[in-house]
Design an enzyme around this catalytic site. Structure first.
Site, short mmCIF file in Angstrom:
data_model
loop_
_atom_site.label_atom_id
_atom_site.label_comp_id
_atom_site.label_asym_id
_atom_site.label_seq_id
_atom_site.Cartn_x
_atom_site.Cartn_y
_atom_site.Cartn_z
N ARG A 187 -7.71 7.58 36.65
CA ARG A 187 -7.74 8.80 37.46
C ARG A 187 -8.40 8.54 38.81
O ARG A 187 -9.42 7.85 38.89
CB ARG A 187 -8.56 9.89 36.76
CG ARG A 187 -7.95 10.43 35.53
CD ARG A 187 -8.50 11.81 35.16
NE ARG A 187 -9.93 12.00 35.27
CZ ARG A 187 -10.52 13.17 35.07
NH1 ARG A 187 -9.80 14.23 34.77
NH2 ARG A 187 -11.82 13.29 35.16
N THR B 105 -9.20 13.49 43.14
CA THR B 105 -8.08 14.40 42.86
C THR B 105 -7.75 14.52 41.37
O THR B 105 -7.02 15.43 40.97
CB THR B 105 -6.80 13.91 43.56
OG1 THR B 105 -6.46 12.63 42.99
CG2 THR B 105 -7.01 13.76 45.06
N ASP C 167 -17.83 10.65 30.38
CA ASP C 167 -16.73 9.72 30.63
C ASP C 167 -16.55 8.82 29.41
O ASP C 167 -17.40 7.97 29.11
CB ASP C 167 -17.05 8.89 31.89
CG ASP C 167 -15.87 8.02 32.29
OD1 ASP C 167 -15.39 7.22 31.45
OD2 ASP C 167 -15.40 8.14 33.42
N ASP D 7 -16.66 4.93 29.98
CA ASP D 7 -18.01 4.44 30.25
C ASP D 7 -18.86 4.44 28.98
O ASP D 7 -19.64 3.52 28.73
CB ASP D 7 -18.69 5.32 31.31
CG ASP D 7 -18.19 5.01 32.71
OD1 ASP D 7 -17.61 3.93 32.91
OD2 ASP D 7 -18.37 5.87 33.60
#
Ligand code: PRP
Ligand code: URA
Length: 206
Positions: free
Chosen positions: A101, A105, A197, A200
Site C-alpha cells: 500500500r 493514499t 500493521d 510489521d
C-alpha cells in the site's frame, strides 16, 4: 458473501493477537492457529472423491480431496497464513502475490506475481490477515482472474465494513471468511481497533 467464523477459542486468540505487547513470535503462532480455524470453515465444500482403504481389519471406503488448490498469500503479511494452509492441504501449491500500500493514499502497488497455471478444477484460497480498504484484496483477485482462475475464496483475520463492502461490490463471486469485522477505518486507512500493521508485527519491523 461473507462469513464471520466465530468460536470462543478463536476470540481468545484474537484478543492476544491484538494486544500491542504480543511479541512477533507469539503473533506468528497465533496467526498460524487462527488460519486453521478459518480454513476448516472455508474449505467445508471442497470436493472429495471416494477411495478404497485397506485397514488392518478389512476394507472400507474413505474420501480424498479432489481439487487443485492454490494457496495465494499477499506479501508480506499473507506469508504468515501460508504454512498453516499448506499443512492442512498437503497437495496444494502456492501462488504468491506482492502488493504494497502507498502510505498516503492506501492504493496498492503490485510488485510481484508468481502463480501456477490455472486448471479447470483449480481453487484458489487467497490469504491476507488484513482486509482494510479492500484495495489489495480486490487487485489480487483481479490478477488471479486475469490468470484464468475462477473459483476464489478470500481468508482474512481482521476486516472492516469498508473492505468487506468493496470486495462484495467488485467481486461478488468471491466469498470472504473473516475472524472478525471491526468498527471502521481511521483517517490513515488503518483498521480500528484492529491490531496495527500486520506485516510489521509478524516480522518485527516496527
Ligand atoms: C497490508 C495487509 C494487506 C493490506 C490491507 O499490507 O497485509 O495486504 O495492507 O489493506 P487494504 O485492504 O487497504 O489494501 P501492506 O500493504 O501494509 O504491506 P506489508 O504486508 O508488506 O506490510
Ligand atoms: N494493513 C494493516 O496491516 N493493518 C491495517 O489496519 C490496515 C492495513
Amino acid at each position: 458473501m461473507h462469513t464471520v467464523v466465530d468460536h470462543p477459542l478463536l476470540r481468545h486468540r484474537l484478543a492476544i493477537l491484538r494486544d500491542k505487547e504480543t511479541p512477533p513470535k507469539l503473533f506468528r503462532e497465533l496467526v498460524h492457529e487462527i488460519t486453521r480455524f478459518l480454513a476448516f470453515e472455508a474449505l467445508r465444500d471442497i470436493p472429495t472423491e471416494k477411495v478404497v482403504v485397506h485397514t488392518p481389519m478389512g476394507d472400507t471406503t474413505g474420501e480424498k480431496v479432489a481439487a487443485h488448490v492454490v494457496v495465494s498469500p499477499i506479501l508480506r503479511a499473507g506469508m504468515g497464513m501460508l504454512d498453516p494452509m499448506l499443512e492442512i492441504l498437503p497437495y496444494a501449491t502456492a501462488g504468491v502475490i506482492g502488493m504494497k500500500r502507498n502510505e498516503e493514499t492506501a492504493e496498492p502497488i503490485p510488485y510481484y506475481l508468481n502463480v501456477p497455471p490455472a486448471r479447470p478444477d483449480s481453487r484458489v484460497v487467497l490469504v491476507d490477515p488484513m482486509l482494510a480498504t479492500g484495495g489489495s484484496g480486490c487487485d489480487a483477485i483481479a490478477a488471479l482472474k486475469e490468470k484464468g482462475y475462477r473459483n476464489i475464496t478470500f481468508l482474512c483475520i481482521v476486516s472492516c465494513p469498508e473492505g468487506i463492502a468493496r470486495v462484495e461490490r467488485e467481486h461478488p463471486d468471491v466469498p470472504v471468511f473473516t475472524a472478525v469485522i471491526d468498527e471502521r477505518l481511521n483517517d490513515r486507512h488503518y483498521i480500528v481497533p484492529g491490531l496495527g500493521d500486520a506485516g510489521d508485527r509478524l516480522f518485527g519491523t516496527l
